[in-house]
Write a protein that holds these residues in place. Structure first.
Motif, mmCIF file in Angstrom:
data_model
loop_
_atom_site.group_PDB
_atom_site.id
_atom_site.type_symbol
_atom_site.label_atom_id
_atom_site.label_comp_id
_atom_site.label_asym_id
_atom_site.label_seq_id
_atom_site.Cartn_x
_atom_site.Cartn_y
_atom_site.Cartn_z
ATOM 1 N N PHE A 285 93.583 24.544 -12.102
ATOM 2 C CA PHE A 285 94.860 24.716 -11.415
ATOM 3 C C PHE A 285 96.026 24.331 -12.321
ATOM 4 N N LEU A 286 95.874 23.269 -13.098
ATOM 5 C CA LEU A 286 96.933 22.851 -14.021
ATOM 6 C C LEU A 286 97.240 23.938 -15.050
ATOM 7 N N VAL A 287 96.204 24.483 -15.668
ATOM 8 C CA VAL A 287 96.409 25.514 -16.684
ATOM 9 C C VAL A 287 96.934 26.802 -16.043
ATOM 10 N N ALA A 288 96.479 27.114 -14.826
ATOM 11 C CA ALA A 288 97.010 28.285 -14.112
ATOM 12 C C ALA A 288 98.501 28.087 -13.832
ATOM 13 N N LEU A 289 98.877 26.879 -13.464
ATOM 14 C CA LEU A 289 100.288 26.574 -13.222
ATOM 15 C C LEU A 289 101.112 26.729 -14.505
ATOM 16 N N ILE A 290 100.560 26.295 -15.629
ATOM 17 C CA ILE A 290 101.235 26.484 -16.920
ATOM 18 C C ILE A 290 101.413 27.970 -17.204
ATOM 19 N N GLN A 291 100.385 28.762 -16.934
ATOM 20 C CA GLN A 291 100.472 30.206 -17.161
ATOM 21 C C GLN A 291 101.543 30.848 -16.262
ATOM 22 N N VAL A 292 101.630 30.415 -15.026
ATOM 23 C CA VAL A 292 102.676 30.919 -14.136
ATOM 24 C C VAL A 292 104.048 30.496 -14.669
ATOM 25 N N GLY A 293 104.137 29.272 -15.167
ATOM 26 C CA GLY A 293 105.385 28.797 -15.769
ATOM 27 C C GLY A 293 105.786 29.621 -16.977
ATOM 28 N N ILE A 294 104.809 30.030 -17.773
ATOM 29 C CA ILE A 294 105.083 30.897 -18.924
ATOM 30 C C ILE A 294 105.590 32.253 -18.432
ATOM 31 N N ALA A 295 104.908 32.823 -17.436
ATOM 32 C CA ALA A 295 105.311 34.124 -16.902
ATOM 33 C C ALA A 295 106.720 34.080 -16.312
ATOM 34 N N ALA A 296 107.076 32.960 -15.710
ATOM 35 C CA ALA A 296 108.402 32.816 -15.099
ATOM 36 C C ALA A 296 109.478 32.479 -16.123
ATOM 37 N N GLY A 297 109.061 32.127 -17.334
ATOM 38 C CA GLY A 297 110.037 31.761 -18.354
ATOM 39 C C GLY A 297 110.423 30.289 -18.335
ATOM 40 N N TRP A 298 109.721 29.478 -17.543
ATOM 41 C CA TRP A 298 110.013 28.051 -17.453
ATOM 42 C C TRP A 298 109.327 27.256 -18.553
ATOM 43 N N VAL A 299 108.240 27.795 -19.076
ATOM 44 C CA VAL A 299 107.469 27.157 -20.145
ATOM 45 C C VAL A 299 107.537 28.094 -21.346
ATOM 46 N N PRO A 300 107.789 27.553 -22.544
ATOM 47 C CA PRO A 300 107.923 28.439 -23.711
ATOM 48 C C PRO A 300 106.647 29.205 -24.024
ATOM 49 N N VAL A 301 106.794 30.480 -24.320
ATOM 50 C CA VAL A 301 105.658 31.343 -24.638
ATOM 51 C C VAL A 301 105.027 30.946 -25.974
ATOM 52 N N THR A 302 105.722 30.171 -26.763
ATOM 53 C CA THR A 302 105.216 29.780 -28.084
ATOM 54 C C THR A 302 104.024 28.831 -28.012
ATOM 55 N N ILE A 303 103.720 28.292 -26.818
ATOM 56 C CA ILE A 303 102.572 27.387 -26.718
ATOM 57 C C ILE A 303 101.253 28.130 -26.549
#
Length: 143
Positions: A21-39
Protein backbone atom coordinates in the motif's frame (compact mmCIF):
# COMPACT_ATOMS: atom_id res chain seq x y z
CA UNK A 1 -10.02 -26.07 22.91
CA UNK A 2 -7.96 -23.96 20.51
CA UNK A 3 -5.04 -24.75 18.25
CA UNK A 4 -2.38 -22.07 18.04
CA UNK A 5 -1.06 -21.59 14.53
CA UNK A 6 2.31 -20.16 13.64
CA UNK A 7 1.77 -16.38 13.53
CA UNK A 8 4.83 -15.66 11.37
CA UNK A 9 2.98 -15.84 8.01
CA UNK A 10 0.22 -13.61 9.40
CA UNK A 11 2.70 -10.99 10.60
CA UNK A 12 4.65 -11.26 7.34
CA UNK A 13 1.47 -10.73 5.33
CA UNK A 14 0.56 -7.68 7.41
CA UNK A 15 4.00 -6.17 6.81
CA UNK A 16 3.82 -7.01 3.08
CA UNK A 17 0.33 -5.56 2.67
CA UNK A 18 1.38 -2.36 4.44
CA UNK A 19 4.45 -2.00 2.21
CA UNK A 20 2.45 -2.77 -0.96
CA UNK A 21 0.00 0.00 0.00
CA UNK A 22 2.86 2.41 0.78
CA UNK A 23 4.54 1.87 -2.59
CA UNK A 24 1.16 2.05 -4.37
CA UNK A 25 0.56 5.38 -2.63
CA UNK A 26 3.98 6.60 -3.83
CA UNK A 27 3.06 5.56 -7.37
CA UNK A 28 -0.23 7.47 -7.15
CA UNK A 29 1.74 10.45 -5.84
CA UNK A 30 4.04 10.22 -8.85
CA UNK A 31 1.07 10.03 -11.23
CA UNK A 32 -0.50 13.08 -9.56
CA UNK A 33 2.74 15.03 -9.73
CA UNK A 34 3.11 15.24 -5.94
CA UNK A 35 6.18 12.98 -5.86
CA UNK A 36 9.07 13.60 -8.28
CA UNK A 37 9.21 11.18 -11.20
CA UNK A 38 13.01 11.12 -10.86
CA UNK A 39 12.76 8.59 -8.01
CA UNK A 40 11.64 5.87 -10.44
CA UNK A 41 12.76 4.62 -13.87
CA UNK A 42 16.38 4.79 -12.73
CA UNK A 43 16.11 8.57 -12.55
CA UNK A 44 16.17 8.69 -16.36
CA UNK A 45 12.88 10.59 -16.65
CA UNK A 46 12.80 14.22 -15.58
CA UNK A 47 9.45 15.18 -17.10
CA UNK A 48 6.20 13.56 -16.03
CA UNK A 49 4.46 12.66 -19.27
CA UNK A 50 0.96 11.27 -19.73
CA UNK A 51 2.44 7.83 -20.44
CA UNK A 52 4.45 7.94 -17.20
CA UNK A 53 1.32 8.93 -15.28
CA UNK A 54 -0.51 5.94 -16.75
CA UNK A 55 2.44 3.64 -16.00
CA UNK A 56 2.48 4.80 -12.37
CA UNK A 57 -1.26 4.24 -12.01
CA UNK A 58 -0.91 0.78 -13.55
CA UNK A 59 1.95 0.04 -11.16
CA UNK A 60 -0.24 1.10 -8.23
CA UNK A 61 -3.00 -1.23 -9.43
CA UNK A 62 -0.58 -4.14 -9.78
CA UNK A 63 0.82 -3.50 -6.31
CA UNK A 64 -2.68 -3.51 -4.82
CA UNK A 65 -3.45 -6.75 -6.66
CA UNK A 66 -0.29 -8.27 -5.17
CA UNK A 67 -1.39 -7.15 -1.70
CA UNK A 68 -4.75 -8.83 -2.29
CA UNK A 69 -3.10 -12.09 -3.38
CA UNK A 70 -0.85 -12.20 -0.31
CA UNK A 71 -3.82 -11.36 1.93
CA UNK A 72 -5.93 -14.11 0.38
CA UNK A 73 -3.07 -16.61 0.70
CA UNK A 74 -2.92 -15.87 4.42
CA UNK A 75 -6.62 -16.07 5.23
CA UNK A 76 -7.62 -19.09 3.13
CA UNK A 77 -7.98 -22.26 5.20
CA UNK A 78 -7.13 -24.39 2.17
CA UNK A 79 -5.63 -22.14 -0.51
CA UNK A 80 -6.22 -23.33 -4.06
CA UNK A 81 -3.32 -24.33 -6.27
CA UNK A 82 -3.90 -21.21 -8.38
CA UNK A 83 -3.69 -18.99 -5.29
CA UNK A 84 -0.49 -20.74 -4.22
CA UNK A 85 0.91 -20.25 -7.73
CA UNK A 86 -0.03 -16.56 -7.69
CA UNK A 87 1.56 -15.99 -4.28
CA UNK A 88 4.78 -17.62 -5.51
CA UNK A 89 4.59 -15.49 -8.65
CA UNK A 90 4.41 -12.36 -6.46
CA UNK A 91 7.37 -13.64 -4.43
CA UNK A 92 9.52 -14.29 -7.50
CA UNK A 93 8.56 -10.93 -9.00
CA UNK A 94 9.55 -9.14 -5.80
CA UNK A 95 12.92 -10.97 -5.79
CA UNK A 96 13.59 -9.89 -9.38
CA UNK A 97 12.41 -6.36 -8.57
CA UNK A 98 14.79 -6.24 -5.60
CA UNK A 99 17.76 -7.16 -7.80
CA UNK A 100 16.74 -4.48 -10.29
CA UNK A 101 16.40 -1.87 -7.57
CA UNK A 102 19.79 -2.67 -6.05
CA UNK A 103 21.41 -2.49 -9.50
CA UNK A 104 19.87 0.93 -10.21
CA UNK A 105 22.13 3.97 -10.50
CA UNK A 106 19.42 6.03 -8.79
CA UNK A 107 20.14 6.30 -5.05
CA UNK A 108 16.46 6.47 -4.08
CA UNK A 109 15.63 3.33 -6.02
CA UNK A 110 18.71 1.52 -4.79
CA UNK A 111 18.47 2.31 -1.10
CA UNK A 112 14.79 3.03 -0.42
CA UNK A 113 12.96 0.86 -2.95
CA UNK A 114 15.68 -1.81 -2.74
CA UNK A 115 15.17 -2.06 1.01
CA UNK A 116 11.38 -2.08 0.69
CA UNK A 117 11.33 -4.74 -2.02
CA UNK A 118 13.80 -6.94 -0.16
CA UNK A 119 11.48 -6.93 2.88
CA UNK A 120 8.53 -7.57 0.55
CA UNK A 121 10.34 -10.50 -1.08
CA UNK A 122 11.11 -12.04 2.33
CA UNK A 123 7.59 -11.53 3.66
CA UNK A 124 5.94 -12.85 0.50
CA UNK A 125 8.29 -15.83 0.54
CA UNK A 126 7.34 -16.60 4.14
CA UNK A 127 3.63 -16.40 3.31
CA UNK A 128 3.99 -18.44 0.11
CA UNK A 129 6.07 -21.16 1.74
CA UNK A 130 3.73 -21.50 4.69
CA UNK A 131 2.55 -25.09 4.81
CA UNK A 132 0.27 -24.53 7.75
CA UNK A 133 -3.34 -23.56 7.37
CA UNK A 134 -3.12 -20.04 8.71
CA UNK A 135 -6.07 -18.01 9.86
CA UNK A 136 -5.99 -14.24 10.12
CA UNK A 137 -6.62 -14.61 13.85
CA UNK A 138 -4.07 -17.38 14.27
CA UNK A 139 -6.53 -19.52 16.20
CA UNK A 140 -9.33 -21.91 15.36
CA UNK A 141 -11.82 -23.33 17.83
CA UNK A 142 -12.37 -27.05 17.52
CA UNK A 143 -15.74 -28.68 18.32
Amino acid sequence: MAICFDRSPVIASQVAITLFFLVALIQVGIAAGWVPVTIVWGGSQEVLTANLRIASLMAAGILLAMAYIIHQRTIQLAPSSSLRFLSWTVTVYMCINTVGNFLSTNDFERFVFGSITSVLALCCGLVSSSNTQVLATGYEDLP
